[in-house]
Design a protein around this motif. Structure first.
Motif, short mmCIF file in Angstrom:
data_model
loop_
_atom_site.label_atom_id
_atom_site.label_comp_id
_atom_site.label_asym_id
_atom_site.label_seq_id
_atom_site.Cartn_x
_atom_site.Cartn_y
_atom_site.Cartn_z
N PHE A 72 29.96 63.84 29.76
CA PHE A 72 30.58 65.02 29.14
C PHE A 72 31.50 64.61 28.00
CE2 PHE A 72 34.47 67.63 29.02
CZ PHE A 72 33.92 68.84 28.63
N ALA A 73 32.35 63.60 28.22
CA ALA A 73 33.28 63.16 27.18
C ALA A 73 32.53 62.58 25.98
CB ALA A 73 34.25 62.13 27.76
N LYS A 74 31.49 61.84 26.23
CA LYS A 74 30.70 61.27 25.14
C LYS A 74 30.01 62.38 24.34
CE LYS A 74 26.92 58.03 24.20
NZ LYS A 74 25.91 57.12 24.80
N GLY A 75 29.53 63.41 25.05
CA GLY A 75 28.86 64.51 24.37
C GLY A 75 29.75 65.27 23.43
N VAL A 76 31.05 65.29 23.69
CA VAL A 76 31.98 65.98 22.79
C VAL A 76 31.95 65.34 21.40
CG1 VAL A 76 34.41 66.52 22.39
CG2 VAL A 76 33.44 66.76 24.68
N PHE A 77 31.70 64.04 21.34
CA PHE A 77 31.74 63.33 20.06
C PHE A 77 30.36 63.10 19.45
CE2 PHE A 77 35.47 62.04 22.53
CZ PHE A 77 36.49 62.33 21.63
N VAL A 78 29.35 62.86 20.27
CA VAL A 78 28.03 62.50 19.71
C VAL A 78 26.93 63.45 20.15
CG1 VAL A 78 28.67 60.07 19.55
CG2 VAL A 78 27.53 60.89 21.61
N GLY A 79 27.23 64.42 21.03
CA GLY A 79 26.20 65.32 21.51
C GLY A 79 25.43 64.71 22.69
N ARG A 80 24.61 65.51 23.33
CA ARG A 80 23.81 65.03 24.46
C ARG A 80 22.70 66.02 24.76
NH1 ARG A 80 26.47 66.95 29.82
NH2 ARG A 80 27.96 68.53 29.11
N THR A 81 21.83 65.62 25.64
CA THR A 81 20.74 66.48 26.10
C THR A 81 21.07 66.98 27.50
OG1 THR A 81 19.11 65.28 24.78
CG2 THR A 81 18.28 66.63 26.59
N ILE A 82 21.01 68.30 27.68
CA ILE A 82 21.33 68.91 28.97
C ILE A 82 20.05 69.48 29.56
CG2 ILE A 82 22.65 70.73 30.13
CD1 ILE A 82 24.74 70.48 27.95
N LYS A 83 19.77 69.11 30.79
CA LYS A 83 18.57 69.58 31.47
C LYS A 83 18.97 70.61 32.52
CE LYS A 83 14.35 67.98 33.75
NZ LYS A 83 13.63 66.84 34.35
N ILE A 84 18.46 71.84 32.36
CA ILE A 84 18.70 72.91 33.32
C ILE A 84 17.35 73.30 33.92
CG2 ILE A 84 19.59 75.24 33.66
CD1 ILE A 84 21.34 74.88 31.25
N GLY A 85 17.17 72.90 35.17
CA GLY A 85 15.87 73.12 35.80
C GLY A 85 14.83 72.26 35.11
N TYR A 89 17.68 70.92 26.97
CA TYR A 89 18.29 71.55 25.80
C TYR A 89 19.07 70.49 25.02
CZ TYR A 89 17.36 75.92 28.29
OH TYR A 89 16.75 76.97 28.95
N ASP A 90 18.91 70.51 23.72
CA ASP A 90 19.66 69.60 22.86
C ASP A 90 20.99 70.23 22.51
OD1 ASP A 90 20.09 67.30 21.18
OD2 ASP A 90 19.71 68.62 19.47
N CYS A 91 22.08 69.55 22.84
CA CYS A 91 23.43 70.07 22.61
C CYS A 91 24.12 69.20 21.58
CB CYS A 91 24.21 70.08 23.93
SG CYS A 91 25.86 70.80 23.80
N PRO A 92 24.21 69.64 20.32
CA PRO A 92 24.84 68.81 19.28
C PRO A 92 26.35 68.73 19.47
CG PRO A 92 24.28 70.98 18.41
CD PRO A 92 23.72 70.93 19.79
N ALA A 93 26.95 67.71 18.86
CA ALA A 93 28.40 67.54 18.93
C ALA A 93 29.10 68.62 18.11
CB ALA A 93 28.77 66.15 18.42
N PRO A 94 30.25 69.08 18.54
CA PRO A 94 30.91 68.77 19.82
C PRO A 94 30.28 69.57 20.97
CG PRO A 94 32.24 70.32 18.56
CD PRO A 94 31.07 69.97 17.69
N CYS A 95 29.71 68.85 21.91
CA CYS A 95 28.99 69.50 23.01
C CYS A 95 29.95 69.82 24.15
CB CYS A 95 27.86 68.61 23.50
SG CYS A 95 26.95 69.30 24.89
N LEU A 96 30.18 71.09 24.41
CA LEU A 96 31.00 71.54 25.53
C LEU A 96 30.14 72.12 26.65
CD1 LEU A 96 33.88 73.28 23.54
CD2 LEU A 96 33.87 70.98 24.52
N GLY A 97 28.84 71.92 26.54
CA GLY A 97 27.93 72.42 27.56
C GLY A 97 27.08 73.56 27.03
N TYR A 98 26.19 74.02 27.89
CA TYR A 98 25.32 75.17 27.60
C TYR A 98 25.70 76.32 28.50
CZ TYR A 98 21.58 74.36 24.22
OH TYR A 98 20.85 74.22 23.06
N SER A 99 25.80 77.51 27.94
CA SER A 99 26.12 78.68 28.74
C SER A 99 24.99 78.96 29.72
CB SER A 99 26.35 79.89 27.83
OG SER A 99 26.45 81.08 28.58
N TYR A 100 25.35 79.19 30.98
CA TYR A 100 24.35 79.54 31.98
C TYR A 100 23.74 80.91 31.73
CZ TYR A 100 26.05 75.64 34.87
OH TYR A 100 26.37 74.40 35.36
#
Length: 335
Positions: A72-85, A89-100
């Motif tokens: 989560f902390a790394k995603g705030v700066f560089v983004g991350r990929t979030i898998k829901i089911g 989903y590609d979450c670019p920085a600053p990544c605070l998550g994906y809305s459910y």
């Protein structure tokens, strides 16, 4: 001063990091699984233990907590990929998550709602000071008079009414019962599209915030001015023959503003963090209303993001207040 500001900013970063850890742990070790809301939503409230385990695995809730917080902390700066089911989903920085609820990056939604919250905060804060401080100064100059006592008593009565009730009554009378022109259609409209519609849509919310908020600023201003006008340097200024307006507004008010700035900094930070009652009652799609909807829908990424945003705003407002101190009061030195 520069070294002081840098130290406060570094301390603020540490506090925000600690707040983010606390929020993360609250959801992680909460009474129910953090994946339960998204599992219920994706399965139309038919979330079986097997499906819940699948969502927990895809969201990483079966991993160690420190590992997931690091992502989560790394995603705030560089983004991350979030898998829901089954979907990633590609979450670019600053990544605070994906809305459910909306399957949209939280930061993208937050950026869209910030202008509405900023509009509420700036207009309400301006009326706080525009009404409260001059009335408080006028009451202090007439300390003990009938007008002073009547003003203090009426403002005490007004401040004893809960704000949500005051705002609800203002909305009811201005929009439903009397349909006051210019106030009967509250809501946020982008200022870039129609400035007049933006102003008329925000006006009732500003008036409600300004009238209710100015009651406490009137009391604070009056108390600070009464104390300032009894100081020795004020008597010296009067003895020198300075005009009364110069004595009051140049010498007395500057000293009286120091405690007012403290309260205003906290209040303005709170307004920027989102005014839930104001945004809900006057149909303003800002940060406060968004967080209220997220709590009701158990949209945990949005709830954690709004809490983190609120902490960051309050920290920055406190730093700004400390800097303004040194400008208003020469006795205060930042080091």
């Amino acid at each position: 001063m520069f070294a002081y500001v840098v130290k406060r900013l570094l301390a603020g970063v540490v506090v925000v990091a600690l707040v983010s850890m606390a929020i993360f742990l609250l959801f992680w070790y909460g009474p129910s699984s953090p994946a339960q809301p998204i599992c219920d939503r994706e399965t139309n409230n038919r979330c079986s233990p097997a499906r819940l385990a699948t969502f927990e695995h895809s969201l990483g809730y079966d991993n160690p907590v420190y590992e997931e917080y690091g992502k989560f902390a790394k995603g705030v700066f560089v983004g991350r990929t979030i898998k829901i089911g089954p979907t990633a989903y590609d979450c670019p920085a600053p990544c605070l998550g994906y809305s459910y609820r909306t399957k949209v990056p939280v930061w993208t939604e937050m950026k869209g709602r910030l202008p509405a919250t900023f509009s509420v905060a700036i207009g309400g804060a301006f009326l706080y000071l525009a009404f409260g401080v001059p009335i408080g100064v006028a009451a202090a100059r007439r300390r003990g008079s009938v007008s002073d006592k009547a003003l203090v008593s009426s403002f005490l009565f007004l401040s004893s009414i809960p704000y949500y009730l005051f705002a609800l009554l203002a909305w009811l009378y201005c929009t439903v019962i009397f349909e006051v022109p210019g106030l009967s259609n509250p809501g946020y409209h982008p200022i870039t599209e129609n400035p007049a519609k933006w102003f008329s849509g925000m006006l009732l919310a500003w008036i409600a915030l300004g009238i209710y908020g100015c009651t406490q600023y009137t009391r604070y201003s009056r108390g600070a001015m009464v104390e300032a006008l009894s100081e020795d340097y004020i008597r010296t200024a009067k003895a020198k023959g300075l005009p009364p307006r110069t004595v009051v507004y140049k010498h007395g008010l500057r000293a009286a503003l120091v405690p007012i700035v403290t309260i205003f900094g906290i209040d303005f930070g709170t307004l920027l963090a989102g005014t839930i009652f104001t945004e809900r009652i006057f149909d303003i799609q800002g940060i406060g209303f968004w967080s209220l909807q997220a709590v009701g829908a158990r949209d945990l990424p949005v709830v954690s993001a709004t809490a983190l945003f609120s902490a960051a705003v309050l920290i920055m407002s406190n730093i700004l207040v400390d800097v303004i101190y040194s400008i208003l009061d020469p006795r205060v030195r930042l080091s």
